[in-house]
Design a protein around this motif. Structure first.
Motif, PDB file in Angstrom:
ATOM      1  N   ARG B 207       0.790  -1.227   0.000  1.00  0.00           N
ATOM      2  CA  ARG B 207       0.000   0.000   0.000  1.00  0.00           C
ATOM      3  C   ARG B 207       0.823   1.279   0.000  1.00  0.00           C
ATOM      4  NH1 ARG B 207      -0.319   2.064   5.394  1.00  0.00           N
ATOM      5  NH2 ARG B 207       0.328   0.495   6.913  1.00  0.00           N
ATOM      6  N   ILE B 208       2.132   1.181   0.275  1.00  0.00           N
ATOM      7  CA  ILE B 208       2.947   2.399   0.366  1.00  0.00           C
ATOM      8  C   ILE B 208       3.915   2.495  -0.813  1.00  0.00           C
ATOM      9  CG2 ILE B 208       4.635   3.673   1.770  1.00  0.00           C
ATOM     10  CD1 ILE B 208       3.352   2.250   4.213  1.00  0.00           C
ATOM     11  N   TRP B 209       3.766   3.563  -1.584  1.00  0.00           N
ATOM     12  CA  TRP B 209       4.685   3.780  -2.710  1.00  0.00           C
ATOM     13  C   TRP B 209       6.014   4.274  -2.174  1.00  0.00           C
ATOM     14  CZ3 TRP B 209       7.767   7.529  -4.871  1.00  0.00           C
ATOM     15  CH2 TRP B 209       8.190   7.301  -6.199  1.00  0.00           C
ATOM     16  N   THR B 210       7.108   3.703  -2.673  1.00  0.00           N
ATOM     17  CA  THR B 210       8.448   4.183  -2.301  1.00  0.00           C
ATOM     18  C   THR B 210       9.247   4.496  -3.549  1.00  0.00           C
ATOM     19  OG1 THR B 210       9.391   1.953  -2.242  1.00  0.00           O
ATOM     20  CG2 THR B 210       8.481   2.806  -0.173  1.00  0.00           C
ATOM     21  N   GLY B 211      10.104   5.475  -3.411  1.00  0.00           N
ATOM     22  CA  GLY B 211      10.958   5.870  -4.523  1.00  0.00           C
ATOM     23  C   GLY B 211      11.559   7.231  -4.247  1.00  0.00           C
ATOM     24  N   VAL B 212      12.171   7.796  -5.270  1.00  0.00           N
ATOM     25  CA  VAL B 212      12.866   9.076  -5.111  1.00  0.00           C
ATOM     26  C   VAL B 212      12.306  10.094  -6.105  1.00  0.00           C
ATOM     27  CG1 VAL B 212      15.116  10.251  -5.223  1.00  0.00           C
ATOM     28  CG2 VAL B 212      14.978   7.889  -4.377  1.00  0.00           C
ATOM     29  N   VAL B 213      12.040  11.297  -5.623  1.00  0.00           N
ATOM     30  CA  VAL B 213      11.677  12.410  -6.497  1.00  0.00           C
ATOM     31  C   VAL B 213      12.930  13.274  -6.676  1.00  0.00           C
ATOM     32  CG1 VAL B 213      10.190  14.426  -6.822  1.00  0.00           C
ATOM     33  CG2 VAL B 213       9.321  12.417  -5.587  1.00  0.00           C
ATOM     34  N   PRO B 214      13.526  13.265  -7.895  1.00  0.00           N
ATOM     35  CA  PRO B 214      14.722  14.091  -8.111  1.00  0.00           C
ATOM     36  C   PRO B 214      14.374  15.578  -7.993  1.00  0.00           C
ATOM     37  CG  PRO B 214      14.360  12.563  -9.953  1.00  0.00           C
ATOM     38  CD  PRO B 214      13.122  12.546  -9.111  1.00  0.00           C
ATOM     39  N   VAL B 215      15.288  16.359  -7.463  1.00  0.00           N
ATOM     40  CA  VAL B 215      15.096  17.805  -7.277  1.00  0.00           C
ATOM     41  C   VAL B 215      16.316  18.526  -7.858  1.00  0.00           C
ATOM     42  CG1 VAL B 215      14.836  19.661  -5.573  1.00  0.00           C
ATOM     43  CG2 VAL B 215      13.829  17.423  -5.119  1.00  0.00           C
ATOM     44  N   TRP B 216      16.077  19.551  -8.648  1.00  0.00           N
ATOM     45  CA  TRP B 216      17.221  20.327  -9.150  1.00  0.00           C
ATOM     46  C   TRP B 216      16.805  21.767  -9.405  1.00  0.00           C
ATOM     47  CZ3 TRP B 216      14.658  16.684 -12.197  1.00  0.00           C
ATOM     48  CH2 TRP B 216      14.043  17.168 -13.347  1.00  0.00           C
ATOM     49  N   GLU B 217      17.807  22.628  -9.546  1.00  0.00           N
ATOM     50  CA  GLU B 217      17.603  24.042  -9.768  1.00  0.00           C
ATOM     51  C   GLU B 217      17.506  24.305 -11.261  1.00  0.00           C
ATOM     52  OE1 GLU B 217      19.177  26.823  -6.527  1.00  0.00           O
ATOM     53  OE2 GLU B 217      20.750  26.283  -7.931  1.00  0.00           O
ATOM     54  N   THR B 218      16.435  25.024 -11.641  1.00  0.00           N
ATOM     55  CA  THR B 218      16.214  25.340 -13.045  1.00  0.00           C
ATOM     56  C   THR B 218      16.406  26.830 -13.295  1.00  0.00           C
ATOM     57  OG1 THR B 218      14.620  23.540 -13.283  1.00  0.00           O
ATOM     58  CG2 THR B 218      14.469  25.323 -14.887  1.00  0.00           C
ATOM     59  N   PHE B 219      17.110  27.151 -14.373  1.00  0.00           N
ATOM     60  CA  PHE B 219      17.233  28.543 -14.813  1.00  0.00           C
ATOM     61  C   PHE B 219      16.233  28.766 -15.950  1.00  0.00           C
ATOM     62  CE2 PHE B 219      21.166  27.443 -12.814  1.00  0.00           C
ATOM     63  CZ  PHE B 219      21.559  28.591 -12.152  1.00  0.00           C
ATOM     64  N   GLY B 220      15.398  29.808 -15.800  1.00  0.00           N
ATOM     65  CA  GLY B 220      14.357  30.067 -16.785  1.00  0.00           C
ATOM     66  C   GLY B 220      14.811  30.983 -17.912  1.00  0.00           C
ATOM     67  N   GLN B 221      13.862  31.376 -18.744  1.00  0.00           N
ATOM     68  CA  GLN B 221      14.123  32.303 -19.852  1.00  0.00           C
ATOM     69  C   GLN B 221      14.571  33.661 -19.305  1.00  0.00           C
ATOM     70  OE1 GLN B 221      14.435  30.607 -22.915  1.00  0.00           O
ATOM     71  NE2 GLN B 221      13.748  32.649 -23.556  1.00  0.00           N
ATOM     72  N   PRO B 222      15.674  34.193 -19.801  1.00  0.00           N
ATOM     73  CA  PRO B 222      16.109  35.514 -19.343  1.00  0.00           C
ATOM     74  C   PRO B 222      15.068  36.586 -19.677  1.00  0.00           C
ATOM     75  CG  PRO B 222      17.844  34.415 -20.605  1.00  0.00           C
ATOM     76  CD  PRO B 222      16.601  33.594 -20.768  1.00  0.00           C
ATOM     77  N   VAL B 223      14.792  37.458 -18.717  1.00  0.00           N
ATOM     78  CA  VAL B 223      13.838  38.550 -18.893  1.00  0.00           C
ATOM     79  C   VAL B 223      14.637  39.853 -19.061  1.00  0.00           C
ATOM     80  CG1 VAL B 223      11.897  39.804 -17.867  1.00  0.00           C
ATOM     81  CG2 VAL B 223      12.206  37.357 -17.379  1.00  0.00           C
ATOM     82  N   PRO B 224      14.643  40.444 -20.265  1.00  0.00           N
ATOM     83  CA  PRO B 224      15.457  41.641 -20.477  1.00  0.00           C
ATOM     84  C   PRO B 224      14.925  42.828 -19.687  1.00  0.00           C
ATOM     85  CG  PRO B 224      14.155  41.135 -22.437  1.00  0.00           C
ATOM     86  CD  PRO B 224      13.918  40.021 -21.464  1.00  0.00           C
ATOM     87  N   SER B 225      15.832  43.695 -19.253  1.00  0.00           N
ATOM     88  CA  SER B 225      15.401  44.902 -18.541  1.00  0.00           C
ATOM     89  C   SER B 225      14.779  45.871 -19.536  1.00  0.00           C
ATOM     90  CB  SER B 225      16.586  45.549 -17.846  1.00  0.00           C
ATOM     91  OG  SER B 225      17.416  46.182 -18.796  1.00  0.00           O
ATOM     92  N   GLY B 226      13.859  46.692 -19.050  1.00  0.00           N
ATOM     93  CA  GLY B 226      13.123  47.606 -19.910  1.00  0.00           C
ATOM     94  C   GLY B 226      14.006  48.545 -20.713  1.00  0.00           C
ATOM     95  N   GLU B 227      15.129  48.924 -20.108  1.00  0.00           N
ATOM     96  CA  GLU B 227      15.990  49.913 -20.756  1.00  0.00           C
ATOM     97  C   GLU B 227      17.059  49.296 -21.642  1.00  0.00           C
ATOM     98  OE1 GLU B 227      17.579  52.224 -17.530  1.00  0.00           O
ATOM     99  OE2 GLU B 227      15.568  52.657 -16.770  1.00  0.00           O
ATOM    100  N   GLY B 228      17.032  47.969 -21.788  1.00  0.00           N
ATOM    101  CA  GLY B 228      18.104  47.291 -22.510  1.00  0.00           C
ATOM    102  C   GLY B 228      18.163  47.667 -23.985  1.00  0.00           C
TER     103      GLY B 228
END
Lengths: 266, 266
Positions: B207-228
């Protein structure tokens, strides 16, 4: 609500830089602690050791006396550890006041890439608490805190495991309860902020890209253990992963869009 | 290489639990520090304050004397800060030996979901260093460390900004150099590990599910500054994001597949 409780400002928790980013409100400070998978806990090992120690620990804010208390109310910090670890021995042998410790949590929400190295920054949320740590001796409170902490790793996990813990498990686990004395938080969000001397130069703005790269924590596909008999990944796991992935990403992306006060840099 | 340098074992840095997960080798410890976007740095504010302080800081391991030194060689820890902050004032006024500090870094690579709350764990990498911190006074070394630290936020960023820093920028920035006395690391990887009393029960495993949920840091789409003014996101940014996203995910997923010693739990 209409009421915002704040921690007292002492020298040790008062920001002396970027004051507008500092908060002493219980709500945001407690939320940053509770959103962190790992807390860094510092204590002094003893007079013979010049260095403070830091341990990575799992913990959660909560109130055993008032379990329905929300983030804006006074809460204790519960930390999970092993019976023979140094911090537990120190807390056990500390006098009535408890072991003085510092709890810290930091999350990076984005890389702030500006015109100069000095104006580079992170979007981030950080919080610290100072307080006195005691071992939880009441069995009911200990069990309550163990459930609180297990469910902070993955929501509703406690009820989806073999519980309650048996006698050996209760004895090998120690829960520290931190009576919080003060705390503070710091939140940096928004876009880049450069000084006029650089942002007014077309030579500089014409060749240097500025902006924010959002950063967030992603939970991947669950990998079942080899011996597992439960075929399908249960919904308490899949729904948590979906929710967290959406929330984490949204928070990092929303942080970029916050408008900064005009005079600010970094 | 054929040569592995290790930090000396002192009481303060020696693991007394899960010893097989502990490492004293310079290479893995330095790599964990350098892979962390934020370091937690602890110090004692003074005799009148019972609590150690923790600051989130940006830092990097490196050798100014031997810039080509690799991760397995003796390195100093350079920390970036602001001229008037408390830790900088303490380091400035400390005697010849420097300010005793502890530097900590932790990365979570996965949620290890097992049959009982007690056997739950994270896949993680953590490291601590103890050492004495001094302000860097040599201008050449300071500039070198500022470049090292800026490029740790995003590779090659320094050369893609307006450099060198001007006089005011050099004066407002302080770099701490930590002479490392000892250090240790702890790495947990692999799948779930339950005790026989639970894993042998079909009622429980059914009745009990076992396993591992991988976790990592994601870098998203760069957001340009308004004045760029720079339209396209430069390749030093896009290639870093691509590389990091692939590496971080691969590391979290690879951690799950490591085989654990048979007798281990947690």
């Amino acid at each position: 609500m209409g009421r915002t409780l704040a921690y007292p400002k002492r020298i040790s928790n008062t920001a002396n830089r970027y004051k507008h980013r500092a908060t002493y409100d219980l709500g945001p400070i407690h939320s940053i602690i509770n959103d962190s998978q790992v807390l860094h806990v510092s204590f002094n090992p003893g007079p013979e050791d010049p260095f403070p120690a830091i341990l990575p620990m799992i913990g959660q804010m909560g109130s055993y006396e008032y379990p329905s208390a929300d983030m804006n109310e006074p809460l204790d910090c519960y930390l999970h550890g092993y019976v023979s670890s140094r911090i537990m021995n120190l807390a056990r042998s500390s006098d009535g006041q408890g072991l003085p410790i510092c709890v810290a949590a930091t999350k990076v929400d984005g890389l702030v890439l500006s015109l100069t190295p000095n104006s580079h920054s992170y979007n981030y949320r950080s919080a610290i608490l100072h307080g006195y740590a005691h071992l939880v001796t009441d069995e009911e409170e200990k069990l309550w805190a163990m459930k609180l902490i297990t469910n902070s790793v993955l929501a509703n996990r406690w009820d989806n495991t073999r519980v309650p813990p048996d006698r050996a498990e209760m004895q090998s686990t120690v829960i520290l309860k931190v009576k919080v004395v003060d705390g503070s938080g710091k939140i940096r969000d928004g876009g880049v902020s450069d000084e006029r001397k650089d942002s007014s130069s077309e030579e500089i703005t014409g060749r240097i890209w500025t902006g924010v790269v959002p950063v967030w924590e992603t939970f991947g596909q669950p990998v079942p253990s080899g011996e597992g008999k439960v075929g399908e990944v249960p919904s308490h796991i899949t729904s948590y992963i979906e929710l967290k992935n959406a929330q984490n990403r949204a928070q990092a992306e929303a942080a970029v869009k916050v408008t900064l006060p005009g005079e600010e840099q970094h």
